[in-house]
Design a protein around this motif. Structure first.
Motif, mmCIF file in Angstrom:
data_model
loop_
_atom_site.group_PDB
_atom_site.id
_atom_site.type_symbol
_atom_site.label_atom_id
_atom_site.label_comp_id
_atom_site.label_asym_id
_atom_site.label_seq_id
_atom_site.Cartn_x
_atom_site.Cartn_y
_atom_site.Cartn_z
ATOM 1 N N ARG A 23 37.137 5.757 45.535
ATOM 2 C CA ARG A 23 37.819 4.459 45.355
ATOM 3 C C ARG A 23 37.015 3.391 46.083
ATOM 4 O O ARG A 23 37.032 3.304 47.296
ATOM 5 C CB ARG A 23 39.250 4.529 45.890
ATOM 6 C CG ARG A 23 40.151 3.478 45.305
ATOM 7 C CD ARG A 23 41.591 3.607 45.770
ATOM 8 N NE ARG A 23 42.225 4.858 45.405
ATOM 9 C CZ ARG A 23 42.643 5.164 44.177
ATOM 10 N NH1 ARG A 23 42.492 4.320 43.188
ATOM 11 N NH2 ARG A 23 43.211 6.327 43.945
ATOM 12 N N MET A 24 36.274 2.612 45.307
ATOM 13 C CA MET A 24 35.396 1.605 45.894
ATOM 14 C C MET A 24 35.918 0.208 45.543
ATOM 15 O O MET A 24 36.723 0.048 44.637
ATOM 16 C CB MET A 24 33.977 1.761 45.335
ATOM 17 C CG MET A 24 33.348 3.098 45.678
ATOM 18 S SD MET A 24 32.032 3.513 44.551
ATOM 19 C CE MET A 24 30.683 2.582 45.236
ATOM 20 N N GLN A 53 31.389 0.571 35.926
ATOM 21 C CA GLN A 53 32.136 1.206 34.838
ATOM 22 C C GLN A 53 31.241 1.415 33.620
ATOM 23 O O GLN A 53 30.278 0.669 33.415
ATOM 24 C CB GLN A 53 33.310 0.322 34.416
ATOM 25 C CG GLN A 53 34.450 0.304 35.404
ATOM 26 C CD GLN A 53 35.668 -0.418 34.852
ATOM 27 O OE1 GLN A 53 35.544 -1.469 34.239
ATOM 28 N NE2 GLN A 53 36.850 0.127 35.083
HETATM 29 N N1 GAP Z 1 39.366 -0.995 31.268
HETATM 30 C C1 GAP Z 1 40.296 -0.014 31.676
HETATM 31 C C2 GAP Z 1 40.194 0.333 33.073
HETATM 32 O O1 GAP Z 1 39.526 -0.311 33.841
HETATM 33 P P1 GAP Z 1 41.033 2.070 34.844
HETATM 34 O O2 GAP Z 1 41.728 3.378 34.648
HETATM 35 O O3 GAP Z 1 41.623 1.091 35.772
HETATM 36 O O4 GAP Z 1 40.898 1.445 33.391
HETATM 37 C C3 GAP Z 1 38.681 3.118 34.472
HETATM 38 O O5 GAP Z 1 39.537 2.342 35.276
HETATM 39 C C4 GAP Z 1 37.805 4.012 35.321
HETATM 40 O O6 GAP Z 1 37.102 3.213 36.298
HETATM 41 C C5 GAP Z 1 38.558 5.042 36.158
HETATM 42 O O7 GAP Z 1 38.805 6.205 35.390
HETATM 43 C C6 GAP Z 1 37.603 5.305 37.283
HETATM 44 O O8 GAP Z 1 36.644 6.273 36.909
HETATM 45 C C7 GAP Z 1 36.914 3.973 37.470
HETATM 46 N N2 GAP Z 1 37.498 3.259 38.623
HETATM 47 C C8 GAP Z 1 38.613 2.508 38.629
HETATM 48 N N3 GAP Z 1 38.827 1.994 39.851
HETATM 49 C C9 GAP Z 1 37.819 2.434 40.637
HETATM 50 C C10 GAP Z 1 37.483 2.257 42.008
HETATM 51 N N4 GAP Z 1 38.208 1.489 42.805
HETATM 52 N N5 GAP Z 1 36.366 2.871 42.484
HETATM 53 C C11 GAP Z 1 35.600 3.637 41.671
HETATM 54 N N6 GAP Z 1 35.873 3.826 40.372
HETATM 55 C C12 GAP Z 1 36.968 3.243 39.859
#
Ligand code: GAP
Length: 462
Positions: A221-222, A227
């Motif tokens: 969680r960063m 993405q």
């Molecule tokens: N556009 C849709 C969307 O953003 P999400 O489930 O909020 O959906 C998609 O995010 C993917 O982004 C997650 O499955 C995860 O792999 C990655 N992700 C989301 N928040 C993150 C965070 N704070 N740090 C790292 N990766 C993150």
């Protein structure tokens, strides 16, 4: 014996061996922001290459885009992020520490400090947005802050996750929390310029930013992360939606298994209990990290939510004309959205091994061939001119064709160890026999077996 590392060992491994560092480390770091070192960034490039290949080379109706991080502020009103993109938080008044309610309860459950029933009750209250109910749950169950040890809590509040700042004209500008919106607002530009017909997809890799309340579990969680998202534009209608949704679920799971080499039993689908503000149906692909099954990718049916809202806010027509039926409609969207950094963390968790035999222990990153940061290392047995001359020549021949390294420092054993640790596939050693018969040894990272081949045949073995 083959052992996996625990999370703390993985964090240490990443730092010591040039995969991932805490950002701004010499200033004591900044929470939940990380930098990738030489091997980490090469690994990340390879993952991105495989994802793009999967999307835009395997599918001739998917094209690429690179949209800006900063966009018109109204985009985030239309998308619902200004009003709805938040987490529930609670502060402890004594420690001044802020917690994200659902993640805090998840942590308490994993440490056996609360029962499953209490965890489920909290989840229900979160899903029902019952702020007072959650506060009461904290108080009635004597939930303590792990830092202050007190139950002195503030009321539960919503906390918007978007970073924002003021521009020179005092407008509020947001850093994008997802790359998807850059695709939606460009979808007609892309469709027209690439002559796509429904169904078609637009893929994008790019940075996203979220002001996450609790940032733990390393790069899971960063606050700044990358993405890889693909938006697939389809005809409206329940049958088509289900068909495409199921297709993309299967495609994406297969990618992890067949291309990244993740064992199928370490992956699972998890339907969402609570849908995001834009979703009609949604499922996560989860991987079994050392800290439990967690999301790596979301597959969402976003319906026409985003495009309809952009049409309304921008007052521009975002309907598409179906050339066969002459019908005009707003396409529906199936989204596949994964976090590149979470995938990297998954690969590190899955493929770093501690191998123990009777008298030896070795660390080896047994990553799939297509993802290995280095294809080969060129190693003269000793730093002697007659050997280094030949080794340098081999390196010069290979270095623009393959990601490879040249290393003549330290004993050959130590150099094998260093290369196993970062996952180099083959070690090519130039020794005294090379000077006699133009052969080198090629050592395989996984089996540690060595074969002797002619210099001219090296490339056949890579
Ligand atoms: N556009 C849709 C969307 O953003 P999400 O489930 O909020 O959906 C998609 O995010 C993917 O982004 C997650 O499955 C995860 O792999 C990655 N992700 C989301 N928040 C993150 C965070 N704070 N740090 C790292 N990766 C993150």
């Amino acid at each position: 014996m083959n052992e996996k590392l625990n999370l703390q060992e993985i964090i240490n491994y990443c730092k010591e061996n040039g995969f991932i560092f805490q950002s701004s480390e010499i200033y004591d770091g900044i929470q939940a922001i990380y930098d990738y070192g030489h091997y980490g960034s090469l690994l990340k490039q390879n993952v991105k290459k495989e994802w793009l290949k999967e999307m835009i080379q395997r599918h001739n109706n998917i094209v690429n885009i690179d949209s800006s991080i900063i966009m018109h502020p109204n985009i985030w009103k239309a998308s619902g992020h200004v009003d709805n993109f938040d987490d529930l938080m609670i502060d402890n008044k004594d420690s001044k520490k802020r917690y994200r309610v659902d993640v805090f309860f998840e942590q308490l459950l994993s440490e056996n400090k609360i029962s499953q029933d209490l965890f489920d009750e909290c989840n229900n209250l979160v899903n029902n947005n019952d702020l007072e109910g959650i506060y009461k749950l904290f108080v009635d169950n004597n939930i303590k802050c792990p830092i202050s040890g007190t139950c002195n809590w503030t009321p539960v509040r919503h906390f918007n996750l978007m970073f924002n700042f003021k521009d020179i004209d005092d407008n509020t500008i947001y850093l994008r929390p997802e790359t998807a919106q850059g695709i939606y607002v460009n979808f007609l530009n892309i469709q027209r310029s690439t002559h796509q017909k429904i169904p078609f997809g637009i893929a994008q890799i790019g940075k996203a930013f979220r002001n996450e309340i609790i940032a733990r579990q390393f790069t899971f969680r960063m606050r700044e992360f990358e993405q890889m998202e693909m938006q697939y534009f389809i005809k409206p209608g329940e049958d088509e939606r289900i068909k495409q949704y199921e297709y993309w679920k299967e495609q994406r799971l297969n990618w992890y298994v067949n291309i990244l080499g993740i064992p199928k039993e370490k992956l699972r689908f998890k339907p969402h209990d609570k849908l995001a503000h834009y979703a009609k149906a949604a499922v996560d692909i989860e991987y079994e990290f050392p800290f439990g099954f967690k999301e790596i990718e979301g597959i969402h049916c976003r319906g026409d939510y985003d495009l309809s809202n952009h049409e309304q806010y921008s007052k521009k027509n975002l309907h598409i004309l179906d050339p066969e039926t002459n019908e005009k409609y707003i396409p529906n969207i199936i989204e596949t959205s994964c976090g590149c950094d979470r995938i990297i963390l998954m690969l590190l968790c899955e493929f770093i091994n501690r191998e123990k035999s009777e008298d030896k222990e070795r660390y080896v990153f047994k990553i799939n061939d297509n993802l290995a940061p280095l294809k080969c290392a060129i190693l003269p047995l000793m730093k002697k001119l007659e050997l280094t001359n030949v080794a340098e020549k081999i390196y010069d021949d290979l270095k623009l064709k393959y990601m490879c390294s040249y290393d003549d420092s330290g004993s050959i054993g130590k150099r094998y160890v260093r290369n196993d640790i970062v996952g180099t596939l083959k070690c090519i050693t130039i020794d005294y026999q090379t000077l006699e018969d133009d052969t080198v040894t090629i050592r395989d990272r996984n089996s540690m077996e060595q074969i002797r081949v002619k210099i001219e045949d090296i490339e056949k073995c890579l």
